[in-house]
Design a protein around this motif. Structure first.
Motif: not given
Length: 364
Positions: A147-151, A153-156, A185-192, A320-327
């Protein structure tokens, strides 16, 4: 005062009937001579069905118990099994511990066998909760690093996309691509953020909370959000539950997630029922503390149910069993419950619906 033999016999029978563990006694010939109410409940059989019959007849499907009773009868050995005995009670498997001992007269002569059965359902659930907690802890170390490694470059990426959007005119079709980039980017940030919430330790803000007010407010919101769907949301609250200490923000997040899942599970037509009760069979404690009763909250839905092979993975991050869920939703729920020193369990059968049960210590 002289006690007659019949009175003494009745006295001892009352003692055995009051024991919480299942007790069965056989005589020299292997006939069942005694069975207490706890044994009736565990085995799903009545005394009338069992007493006076050879033990191996009514228990022919419990091969391990038959072997234990017969071996103790033949050798006088005491035998215990805490892992392998499962009884079918009311159509559901119930894990039990079993122990057989010889029944002896004062002279030491063997006159039968005593079988003790103890329900291990609560023990197995506690063991499962510990395994889930250990698994989350192991995954958490890896997830936190990722999560920290992704966050960073995500900001950049987000900053570059925003600058690009400012440079493009309103009519330029490239603005649509920058909009998609920012959305993803917002979606990935939410997962992080959810990953960090799952892995980061948090000190509970304990305060006296009203459980029914928290759940009642969430039910009102879900009734408003269901729209045109014909979803009935019922509440059955135990008025005897007093205010108790917990983190209100975390419990709101916990029950919102579980109630939303239940409403989504029933689709356009269905029933969701939220019930609260004091669970008398559970008492959680740590060394040096007084034993504490548990409050149970059942969130039931009459949706399609969850296959057995999926139930063991429900609290695993990213399953997850949902099509749009993050699990991550149920994994976070599990973490919140564990931080409150409680239990979260699920019971489900395909076609019969699902019930999630949250158990929290009633600390005042």
């Amino acid at each position: 005062m002289t006690i007659t033999a019949d009175a003494l016999k009745e006295y001892y029978a009352n003692i055995i009937d009051s024991v919480g563990d299942g007790v069965l006694v056989t005589d020299r010939e292997g006939l069942v001579t005694l069975m207490n109410p706890a044994a009736e409940e565990l085995t799903g059989m009545s005394r009338r069905q069992v007493q006076g019959h050879p033990f191996r007849v009514p228990f022919r499907n419990a091969r391990i118990l038959v072997e234990m009773v017969e071996r103790t009868s033949a050798t006088g050995m005491t035998i215990s099994d805490y892992e392998n005995v499962v009884l079918m009670t009311g159509g559901h498997p119930v894990p039990v511990s079993a122990a057989t001992s010889p029944l002896l007269q004062e002279s030491g002569e063997r006159i039968g066998v005593i079988l003790i059965l103890r329900d291990l359902t609560n023990v197995r659930e506690l063991e499962r909760a510990v395994r889930q907690s250990d698994r989350l802890s192991a995954l958490g170390t890896l997830a936190a690093g990722l999560a920290h490694e992704i966050k960073n470059p995500l900001g950049g990426i987000k900053g570059a996309a925003q600058l690009l959007e400012q440079e493009l005119s309103a009519e330029n079709e490239m603005r649509e691509y920058t909009r998609i980039m920012l959305k993803e980017v917002s979606r990935v940030n939410r997962i992080v953020e959810e990953l960090l919430a799952l892995t980061s330790p948090r000190k509970l803000k304990l305060e006296e909370i009203n459980l029914h007010r928290i759940i009642g407010d969430l039910i009102k919101l879900q009734r408003q959000a269901r729209g045109d769907r014909n979803v009935v949301i019922q509440q059955q609250f135990d008025p005897s539950i007093p205010p108790f200490l917990a983190d209100e923000e975390l419990l709101t997040q916990l029950f919102l997630n579980l109630i939303k899942n239940a409403v989504e599970a029933v689709g356009d037509v269905g029933l969701v029922r939220i019930a609260t009760r004091v669970h008398a069979d559970y008492r959680m404690t740590q060394q040096g503390e007084r034993r504490t009763r548990m409050v149970a909250v059942d969130i039931f839905d009459d949706g399609p149910g969850i296959p057995q092979e999926q139930q063991e993975q429900l609290f695993t991050p990213f399953f997850t069993t949902k099509a749009t869920g993050t699990g991550l939703g149920l994994a976070i729920c599990q973490k919140i419950v564990s931080e409150h020193r409680g239990l979260l369990k699920v019971q489900s059968s395909p076609g019969k619906g699902t019930v999630f049960t949250v158990m929290l210590p009633l600390i005042q």
